[in-house]
Design an enzyme around this catalytic site. Structure first.
Site, short mmCIF file in Angstrom:
data_model
loop_
_atom_site.label_atom_id
_atom_site.label_comp_id
_atom_site.label_asym_id
_atom_site.label_seq_id
_atom_site.Cartn_x
_atom_site.Cartn_y
_atom_site.Cartn_z
N ASN A 64 -31.05 39.77 8.58
CA ASN A 64 -29.82 39.60 9.37
C ASN A 64 -29.40 41.00 9.84
O ASN A 64 -28.87 41.78 9.07
CB ASN A 64 -28.74 38.96 8.49
CG ASN A 64 -27.39 38.89 9.17
OD1 ASN A 64 -27.29 39.12 10.38
ND2 ASN A 64 -26.36 38.59 8.42
N TRP A 65 -29.68 41.28 11.10
CA TRP A 65 -29.40 42.63 11.61
C TRP A 65 -27.91 42.85 11.87
O TRP A 65 -27.49 43.96 12.15
CB TRP A 65 -30.20 42.89 12.89
CG TRP A 65 -31.69 42.90 12.71
CD1 TRP A 65 -32.39 42.67 11.54
CD2 TRP A 65 -32.68 43.15 13.71
NE1 TRP A 65 -33.74 42.76 11.77
CE2 TRP A 65 -33.95 43.06 13.09
CE3 TRP A 65 -32.62 43.44 15.08
CZ2 TRP A 65 -35.14 43.25 13.80
CZ3 TRP A 65 -33.81 43.63 15.79
CH2 TRP A 65 -35.05 43.54 15.15
N LYS A 66 -27.14 41.79 11.83
CA LYS A 66 -25.70 41.85 12.11
C LYS A 66 -25.46 42.54 13.47
O LYS A 66 -26.27 42.41 14.37
CB LYS A 66 -24.95 42.53 10.96
CG LYS A 66 -25.31 41.91 9.61
CD LYS A 66 -24.39 42.31 8.52
CE LYS A 66 -24.88 41.73 7.20
NZ LYS A 66 -23.96 41.95 6.10
N HIS A 99 -22.28 32.31 7.72
CA HIS A 99 -22.30 33.60 7.01
C HIS A 99 -20.87 33.94 6.57
O HIS A 99 -19.91 33.65 7.30
CB HIS A 99 -22.87 34.69 7.93
CG HIS A 99 -23.15 35.95 7.18
ND1 HIS A 99 -22.17 36.85 6.85
CD2 HIS A 99 -24.31 36.44 6.66
CE1 HIS A 99 -22.72 37.85 6.17
NE2 HIS A 99 -24.01 37.62 6.04
N GLU A 112 -19.25 36.57 6.60
CA GLU A 112 -18.49 37.41 7.55
C GLU A 112 -17.89 36.55 8.67
O GLU A 112 -16.81 36.83 9.17
CB GLU A 112 -19.39 38.52 8.10
CG GLU A 112 -19.66 39.58 7.04
CD GLU A 112 -20.95 40.36 7.21
OE1 GLU A 112 -21.57 40.29 8.29
OE2 GLU A 112 -21.34 41.04 6.24
N GLU A 114 -25.27 33.62 -0.94
CA GLU A 114 -24.87 35.02 -0.79
C GLU A 114 -23.50 35.25 -1.43
O GLU A 114 -22.47 34.95 -0.81
CB GLU A 114 -24.79 35.39 0.68
CG GLU A 114 -26.08 35.21 1.43
CD GLU A 114 -26.14 36.10 2.65
OE1 GLU A 114 -27.07 36.90 2.73
OE2 GLU A 114 -25.25 36.03 3.50
N GLY A 170 -23.48 43.91 1.11
CA GLY A 170 -23.22 45.26 1.62
C GLY A 170 -22.50 46.16 0.63
O GLY A 170 -22.02 47.23 1.00
N SER A 200 -27.21 42.68 -1.08
CA SER A 200 -27.77 43.95 -1.52
C SER A 200 -29.18 43.82 -2.11
O SER A 200 -29.53 44.51 -3.07
CB SER A 200 -26.83 44.64 -2.51
OG SER A 200 -25.58 44.89 -1.89
N GLY A 232 -29.58 42.01 4.65
CA GLY A 232 -28.74 42.68 5.63
C GLY A 232 -29.20 44.12 5.83
O GLY A 232 -30.16 44.39 6.56
N GLY A 233 -28.53 45.03 5.16
CA GLY A 233 -28.78 46.46 5.34
C GLY A 233 -30.26 46.85 5.29
O GLY A 233 -30.74 47.61 6.15
C1 PEP Z 1 -26.04 39.61 4.48
O1 PEP Z 1 -24.99 39.91 4.99
O2 PEP Z 1 -26.63 38.57 4.83
C2 PEP Z 1 -26.58 40.49 3.44
C3 PEP Z 1 -27.29 39.96 2.50
O3 PEP Z 1 -26.24 41.82 3.53
P1 PEP Z 1 -26.73 43.01 2.57
O4 PEP Z 1 -28.20 42.78 2.28
O5 PEP Z 1 -26.49 44.25 3.35
O6 PEP Z 1 -25.91 42.92 1.32
#
Ligand code: PEP
Length: 252
Positions: free
Chosen positions: A9-11, A96, A98, A168, A174, A213, A234-235
């Site tokens: 997920n590049w956001k 998601h 967010e 999640e 994050g 994470s 994500g990151g």
């Molecule tokens: C996400 O937002 O889907 C996610 C898992 O982010 P991160 O890996 O950065 O925690």
């Protein structure tokens, strides 16, 4: 055998040229990862098309991060599921945390988005998860159960067969804080049980991804758990090397 999936997920990150480079990097390194892993990348809308073109023939699927709840019409700024599908995308992330938190997405909205996704042949990656307060109050099971009952329970069996779930925990997204492999297994097994209550044995085939994470150093331990079928990243999905290394978590 359930599908093993590593989805990125590049956001709201990468400009088009950067996204294309990132996709090229993932494609270039894919052969170093077990063929059993299904990679999906979810770039911003603005370069979905270019990333789809870049990844043609690579075996890497592309998804969007959201879609509109309506089919088309006077909804300024929205992007319809049909538009996403027309670009060659196969997946769409829905629910998601967010989007739930910053854009007020509710189960009611998500039911309509799910309908749009399925009507356009997109497989939803439906996200569930509790926040820190809910976890600390021991309410995490109830929270994910409600998120599933209010949305997933409305699917037909045929639709359910295409669904991917991402668990999640909001407190791990994050933050650098990861659920332990045991915490992930515990709630993934619970999610599968809740799915089985409605869909029976078909729940055995549902890919349930962990997100929060997830990184090269912890992926193998988490993916080794019986009910964890991969990750929504994500990151760490923003660096081809790290994203691929997470995929290698399946070889350990
Ligand atoms: C996400 O937002 O889907 C996610 C898992 O982010 P991160 O890996 O950065 O925690």
């Amino acid at each position: 055998m359930r599908k093993k999936i590593v989805a990125g997920n590049w956001k709201m990150n990468t400009l088009p040229a950067e996204g294309v480079e990132l996709a090229k990097g993932v494609a270039a390194g894919k052969s170093s990862v077990c063929e059993c892993v299904n990679f999906i990348v979810c770039p911003p809308f603005t370069h979905l098309s270019q990333v789809v073109e870049t990844l043609k023939g690579s075996g890497i699927a592309v998804g969007a991060q959201n879609c509109a709840a309506e089919a088309k019409g006077a909804y300024t700024g929205e992007v319809a599921a049909s538009m996403i599908a027309a670009l060659g995308c196969e997946y769409v992330i829905l629910g998601h945390s967010e989007r739930r938190q910053y854009y007020g997405e509710t189960s009611e909205t998500l039911n309509r988005k799910m309908e749009q996704a399925y009507a356009n042949n997109l497989a939803p990656i439906y996200c569930v998860g509790e926040n820190l307060e809910e976890r600390e109050a021991g309410k995490h099971f109830d929270v994910v159960k409600a998120q599933i009952e209010e949305v997933v329970y409305n699917l037909t069996e045929e639709q359910f067969a295409k669904l991917v779930i991402a668990y999640e925990p909001v407190w791990a997204i994050g933050t650098g804080k990861t659920a332990t492999a045991e915490q992930a297994q515990e709630i993934h097994a619970y999610i599968r049980k809740v799915l089985a209550e409605k869909f029976g044995a078909a729940a055995e085939n549902t890919a349930i991804l962990y997100g929060g994470s997830c990184k090269p150093s912890n992926a193998a331990e988490i993916f080794a758990k019986e009910d964890v079928d991969g990750g929504l990243i994500g990151g760490a999905a923003l660096k081809a090397e790290d994203f691929l290394a997470i995929g290698k978590g399946f070889e350990a």
